[in-house]
Write a protein that holds these residues in place. Structure first.
Motif, PDB file in Angstrom:
ATOM      1  N   CYS A   1      -4.584   0.316   0.055  1.00  0.00           N
ATOM      2  CA  CYS A   1      -5.302  -0.817   0.643  1.00  0.00           C
ATOM      3  C   CYS A   1      -6.685  -0.363   1.131  1.00  0.00           C
ATOM      4  O   CYS A   1      -6.947   0.832   1.305  1.00  0.00           O
TER       5      CYS A   1
ATOM      6  N   CYS B   1       0.836  -1.207   0.000  1.00  0.00           N
ATOM      7  CA  CYS B   1       0.000   0.000   0.000  1.00  0.00           C
ATOM      8  C   CYS B   1       0.869   1.255   0.000  1.00  0.00           C
ATOM      9  O   CYS B   1       1.836   1.348   0.752  1.00  0.00           O
TER      10      CYS B   1
ATOM     11  N   CYS C   1       0.113   4.026   1.171  1.00  0.00           N
ATOM     12  CA  CYS C   1      -0.099   4.806   2.405  1.00  0.00           C
ATOM     13  C   CYS C   1       0.580   4.160   3.609  1.00  0.00           C
ATOM     14  O   CYS C   1       1.383   4.788   4.281  1.00  0.00           O
ATOM     15  N   CYS C   2       0.250   2.888   3.876  1.00  0.00           N
ATOM     16  CA  CYS C   2       0.730   2.268   5.122  1.00  0.00           C
ATOM     17  C   CYS C   2       1.879   1.297   4.875  1.00  0.00           C
ATOM     18  O   CYS C   2       2.554   0.895   5.834  1.00  0.00           O
TER      19      CYS C   2
ATOM     20  N   CYS D   1      -6.725   1.905   4.323  1.00  0.00           N
ATOM     21  CA  CYS D   1      -6.302   3.299   4.123  1.00  0.00           C
ATOM     22  C   CYS D   1      -7.312   4.053   3.256  1.00  0.00           C
ATOM     23  O   CYS D   1      -7.567   5.231   3.490  1.00  0.00           O
TER      24      CYS D   1
HETATM   25 ZN   LIG Z   1      -2.753   0.939   3.543  1.00  0.00          ZN
END
Ligand SMILES: [Zn+2]
Length: 252
Positions: A45, A29, A31-32, A48
């Motif tokens: 994901c 992902c 973001c994470c 997120c």
């Molecule tokens: Zn994520």
């Protein structure tokens, strides 16, 4: 071809390429960093995606009269995760992120041009025009992120991208702490349409592309230049826009 860049940017890009081999895109992902299903083609994901404030309206709709552009299409509010993604794209040498985000931006255009959308009245755009960057920034990063996003979104939409329709003709000092009005005054006249592009810009319906819109000053200055050159309409497409549009911004 990419211009030669500074050592630091080259190292960052090389590191990004090596990491690409170790961590194939779309498995992790944006973001994470957690693993995710490969079917999540936007690189975000499910967890997120739920935390991002996706926009279903024009965040500038109440104040569009003040701007030279007609519409602002923004996928989401410029919050924590969108900021992280854009920092990775702009500052951490990960240009491949533009493929994921460009796809999201293309889908935003498709949604707004379908019946009931804010662009229902615009049958089609003549071309996308990315907000130009300064040669200094391109040299540092190796690319203009707005141009990468425009090219990726345009590929999905089957649209032309005009990278020569706007140029930044004035360097501007850092505007991070400037108010919206100050930024607009500083940017007025900073962009222009080169003589060589005037013919195609005339009567064109332009979709101006930037990564992030905060105060709208940059988009406004570009839209003024395109309008002055005879563009029939200018709409703006970005990935994220500030919820506090008129207070302060960090567009660049
Ligand atoms: Zn994520």
């Amino acid at each position: 071809m990419r211009p030669l860049s500074t050592g630091k940017a080259s190292v960052a890009r090389l590191a990004g390429k090596v990491l690409d081999l170790i961590y194939p895109r779309n498995l992790y992902c944006l973001c994470c960093g957690d693993t995710m299903e490969q079917s999540r083609i936007h690189g975000i994901c499910d967890n997120c995606a739920k935390k991002i404030n996706w926009l279903d309206h024009d965040p500038f709709r109440a104040s569009l009269d003040e701007f030279a552009f007609d519409h602002l299409l923004s996928c989401c509010v410029y919050g924590f995760y969108p900021r992280r993604i854009m920092h990775d794209l702009k500052l951490h040498g990960k240009p491949y992120i533009a493929e994921n985000i460009g796809l999201l931006m293309a889908e935003k255009v498709q949604a707004e041009m379908s019946p009931g959308g804010s662009l229902e009245d615009i049958k089609s755009f003549t071309a996308m025009v990315p907000v130009p960057s300064t040669p200094k920034k391109i040299k540092k990063r190796g690319y203009n992120q707005a141009e990468l996003l425009a090219k990726c979104a345009a590929k999905k939409l089957g649209m032309d991208v005009w990278t020569d329709a706007l140029e930044k003709t004035a360097e501007t000092a850092s505007m991070r702490l400037s108010s919206g009005l100050e930024r607009r005054n500083m940017l007025h006249g900073a962009f222009s349409v080169p003589q060589s592009a005037c013919a195609k810009v005339r009567d064109a319906d332009i979709l101006l592309v930037d990564d992030v819109v905060t105060t709208g000053s940059t988009a406004d200055a570009c839209a003024i230049a395109l309008r002055d050159a005879g563009a029939r309409s200018v709409s703006v497409l970005c990935f994220a826009s500030s919820a506090r549009a008129f207070e302060f911004g960090q567009e660049e």
